[in-house]
Design a protein around this motif. Structure first.
Motif, PDB file in Angstrom:
ATOM      1  N   GLN A  60       6.687 -26.710  -4.240  1.00 51.58           N
ATOM      2  CA  GLN A  60       6.697 -27.986  -3.531  1.00 51.58           C
ATOM      3  C   GLN A  60       8.081 -28.254  -2.929  1.00 51.58           C
ATOM      4  O   GLN A  60       8.193 -28.629  -1.741  1.00 51.58           O
ATOM      5  CB  GLN A  60       6.307 -29.095  -4.502  1.00 51.58           C
TER       6      GLN A  60
ATOM      7  N   THR B 245       2.697 -32.756  -1.774  1.00 51.53           N
ATOM      8  CA  THR B 245       2.298 -32.402  -3.135  1.00 51.53           C
ATOM      9  C   THR B 245       1.706 -30.991  -3.156  1.00 51.53           C
ATOM     10  O   THR B 245       1.003 -30.594  -2.229  1.00 51.53           O
ATOM     11  CB  THR B 245       1.248 -33.380  -3.695  1.00 51.53           C
TER      12      THR B 245
ATOM     13  N   THR C 230       4.503 -24.931  -9.534  1.00 50.98           N
ATOM     14  CA  THR C 230       4.025 -25.729  -8.399  1.00 50.98           C
ATOM     15  C   THR C 230       5.115 -26.685  -7.912  1.00 50.98           C
ATOM     16  O   THR C 230       5.212 -26.969  -6.712  1.00 50.98           O
ATOM     17  CB  THR C 230       2.769 -26.527  -8.795  1.00 50.98           C
ATOM     18  N   GLU C 231       5.939 -27.175  -8.826  1.00 46.97           N
ATOM     19  CA  GLU C 231       7.037 -28.062  -8.419  1.00 46.97           C
ATOM     20  C   GLU C 231       8.086 -27.308  -7.604  1.00 46.97           C
ATOM     21  O   GLU C 231       8.618 -27.833  -6.616  1.00 46.97           O
ATOM     22  CB  GLU C 231       7.679 -28.712  -9.637  1.00 46.97           C
TER      23      GLU C 231
ATOM     24  N   LYS D 164      -0.434 -28.622  -5.919  1.00 49.12           N
ATOM     25  CA  LYS D 164      -1.109 -28.581  -7.212  1.00 49.12           C
ATOM     26  C   LYS D 164      -2.065 -27.391  -7.258  1.00 49.12           C
ATOM     27  O   LYS D 164      -2.528 -26.914  -6.224  1.00 49.12           O
ATOM     28  CB  LYS D 164      -1.907 -29.875  -7.455  1.00 49.12           C
TER      29      LYS D 164
END
Length: 259
Positions: free
Chosen positions: A115, A136, A111-112, A138
């Protein structure tokens, strides 16, 4: 003499057939752990990489372009009814479809990483490079499947980013006394195929297992205990009643044949 022998056999069979509490009690004290000791649970798991059918929430905060902020609000995500959550789903090609941006490859990313990838795209197309974006990404929840000797089978969903296997089983209705907690299977998808892992939920040591926390799209399989497979009761009383009835029927049949 024969009557006392018959009674002894019935008692032994009923004791052997009932389910011991050690098979149906969660998180019992183990030899490697001290009672009331501090349990260092393995919360730092390897970063999860997105797979097909995963759902993510993407939010953009405090943007100068209110139109983009609205497009990336939680309510704008596609509805994913099978998972029971709202967000942007990873399709069969491994992509997510986003307003204004279009198709973005998401499969295999954390997810990072997704992102950062979306930030770079937005900065290139809509914002100045020196502008700071509050974006963000998530997971929109964890969906998993419960099968076997469980109270509720089928697809379950928990609206959290991290769920352990005991919480997952509880969310699915729990395991009845006829379920084997000592060898719960976790069927997990990996990029190179499907693997089956096994955990013992009756011992405190399970918290140290790398499979203590489930992942999206896991399948949790609980096998029945031998007592369930052969149709004997789960308690001493029910087992005694079943065996007594069976022995009584056999004895009656023998008496009829010998007369």
């Amino acid at each position: 003499m024969r009557q006392s022998t018959l009674v002894l056999i019935i008692l032994l069979l009923s004791i052997a057939s009932c389910v011991p509490t050690s098979k149906i009690t969660y998180l019992q004290e183990s030899k490697s752990t001290v009672n009331d000791s501090l349990m260092m649970v393995r919360r730092l798991q390897p970063p999860y990489r997105l797979q097909v059918n995963d759902v993510v929430n993407i939010n953009l905060y405090q943007s100068a372009d209110e139109r983009l902020t609205t497009l990336f609000s939680p309510a704008s995500g596609e509805s994913v009814s099978s998972a029971g959550v709202n967000g942007y789903g990873v399709d069969l090609r491994g992509d997510i479809r986003l307003p204004e941006i279009g198709t973005v490859k998401a499969i295999g990313l954390t997810t990072e990483e997704l992102q950062d990838k979306l930030k770079d795209i937005l900065l290139e197309k809509y914002f100045k490079q020196e502008e700071e974006l509050f974006l963000t990404v998530k997971l929109a929840g964890i969906s998993f499947t419960m099968v076997g000797e469980v109270s509720g089978t089928g697809i379950q969903s928990v609206q959290r980013e991290q769920v352990n296997i005991i919480e997952a089983i509880a969310a699915g209705g729990g395991v009845p006394a006829t379920g084997d907690l000592t060898a719960v299977k976790i069927v997990r998808n990996y990029p190179d195929g499907v693997k089956v892992h096994e955990v013992d939920l009756t011992t405190l040591d399970v918290v140290y297992s790398p499979y203590y926390y489930i992942q999206p799209n896991d399948m949790i399989v609980v096998d029945p205990l031998p007592q369930k497979q052969i149709g004997i009761g789960t308690t001493g009383l029910s087992a005694f009643s079943t065996i007594f009835s069976l022995v009584g029927t056999i004895a009656a049949g023998i008496l009829l044949l010998t007369r």
